[in-house]
Design a protein around this motif. Structure first.
Motif, mmCIF file in Angstrom:
data_model
loop_
_atom_site.group_PDB
_atom_site.id
_atom_site.type_symbol
_atom_site.label_atom_id
_atom_site.label_comp_id
_atom_site.label_asym_id
_atom_site.label_seq_id
_atom_site.Cartn_x
_atom_site.Cartn_y
_atom_site.Cartn_z
ATOM 1 N N GLU A 244 -44.675 -45.607 18.138
ATOM 2 C CA GLU A 244 -43.461 -45.087 17.511
ATOM 3 C C GLU A 244 -43.810 -44.321 16.248
ATOM 4 O O GLU A 244 -44.662 -44.729 15.448
ATOM 5 N N VAL A 245 -43.125 -43.194 16.049
ATOM 6 C CA VAL A 245 -43.262 -42.412 14.816
ATOM 7 C C VAL A 245 -41.876 -41.958 14.374
ATOM 8 O O VAL A 245 -40.961 -41.826 15.186
ATOM 9 N N ASP A 246 -41.736 -41.720 13.095
ATOM 10 C CA ASP A 246 -40.455 -41.254 12.576
ATOM 11 C C ASP A 246 -40.164 -39.814 12.992
ATOM 12 O O ASP A 246 -39.003 -39.435 13.181
ATOM 13 N N ASP A 247 -41.220 -39.015 13.132
ATOM 14 C CA ASP A 247 -41.070 -37.586 13.430
ATOM 15 C C ASP A 247 -42.220 -37.183 14.352
ATOM 16 O O ASP A 247 -43.379 -37.116 13.917
ATOM 17 N N VAL A 248 -41.927 -36.937 15.617
ATOM 18 C CA VAL A 248 -42.966 -36.629 16.590
ATOM 19 C C VAL A 248 -43.702 -35.344 16.235
ATOM 20 O O VAL A 248 -44.933 -35.263 16.322
ATOM 21 N N ASP A 249 -42.972 -34.310 15.832
ATOM 22 C CA ASP A 249 -43.608 -33.030 15.542
ATOM 23 C C ASP A 249 -44.547 -33.137 14.344
ATOM 24 O O ASP A 249 -45.656 -32.580 14.362
ATOM 25 N N ALA A 250 -44.118 -33.864 13.318
ATOM 26 C CA ALA A 250 -44.979 -34.040 12.153
ATOM 27 C C ALA A 250 -46.203 -34.871 12.506
ATOM 28 O O ALA A 250 -47.326 -34.581 12.047
ATOM 29 N N ALA A 251 -46.018 -35.909 13.327
ATOM 30 C CA ALA A 251 -47.156 -36.726 13.753
ATOM 31 C C ALA A 251 -48.128 -35.910 14.596
ATOM 32 O O ALA A 251 -49.349 -36.055 14.477
#
Length: 264
Positions: free
Chosen positions: A209-216
């Protein structure tokens, strides 16, 4: 789902870990991507490291072992069990293959490694002092697991016989995929099971899980990894597929919350 302090139900994903060729490189990568903090590394346990997120255990990392063949660089999923010896008998009876016999890891628990009848590798974990994941479904923690088997019907039959899985209805159309659950979990939502495309080796997959897929995804690219499937929206959130420094595959997901009537 957030913090978790008790052992996971039998048959549920309880842990994941990775063997790496360069510990410094891999710890730096996953710290940059997820914000993980690593602890452990005692020689007594082969330098094994636990990764934490928000102070809770989320994954493990093993350095190369002197004199041993290089292991495959994959994220291994471990299913919770209450009796490792009985589980080995059940796995064998259901057509699975033992890769590593149950082995006690100090006071922490007992591990074993298997392959299902279609060829997908996985592990089991009987907890001692180490109960498995302490956090799931939050940034930097495991969010979803799936067994991508070589034969859908055979895979479902194996895990039902060996681990007591129950299943949701298969998806409509040609896609062979279902949710699986442990005993008493309604609706089943511990993970998914699907069938690989022809010519693809069966495997177990994990998404974090990540807060922001594009940023990750940008952090993955910027710290020695690669994005193999660009971020896209789907029914349950937003997803990208990535590889780490050793080529290990994993997912990045920002999930749309799902409701469950039980709490593991």
């Amino acid at each position: 789902m957030t913090d978790h302090t008790t052992p996971w139900p039998a048959g549920a994903p309880a842990w994941t870990d990775l063997s790496v060729t360069d510990v410094a490189r891999s710890t730096q990568f996953y710290t940059a991507v997820f914000g993980w903090v690593f602890e452990g590394g005692d020689e007594e346990f082969g330098g094994y490291l636990n990764a934490t997120s928000g102070g809770r255990l989320v994954a493990g990392m093993a350095p190369p072992m002197d004199g041993m063949p290089e292991p495959p660089h994959v994220w291994t999923t471990y299913l919770a069990v209450t009796d490792s010896a009985a589980t080995q008998r059940a796995v064998t009876a259901a057509g699975g293959t033992t890769v590593l016999d149950p082995m006690q890891v100090g006071p922490f628990g007992t591990m074993a490694l298997y392959a299902d009848p279609t060829g997908a590798g996985f592990g089991t974990w009987q907890p001692g002092d180490h109960a498995g994941f302490g956090r799931t479904g939050e940034h930097g923690s495991p969010s979803w697991f799936e067994a991508m088997v070589g034969d859908f019907a055979a895979g479902k039959a194996f895990y039902a016989a060996a681990f007591g899985w129950t299943y949701s209805d298969d998806l409509p159309g040609d896609m062979r995929y279902a949710m699986f659950g442990t005993a008493g979990e309604e609706p089943p939502m511990s993970g998914g099971i699907g069938e690989v495309e022809a010519g693809t080796a069966p495997y177990w997959a994990v998404s974090f899980e990540v807060d922001d897929v594009d940023a990750a995804a940008d952090r993955v690219r910027g710290h020695g990894g690669a994005i193999t499937t660009e971020p896209f929206d789907f029914e349950f959130g937003r997803l990208a597929l990535a590889t780490g420094p050793d080529g290990e595959a994993f997912g990045l997901v920002a999930s749309t919350p799902m409701e469950s009537s039980t709490t593991p």
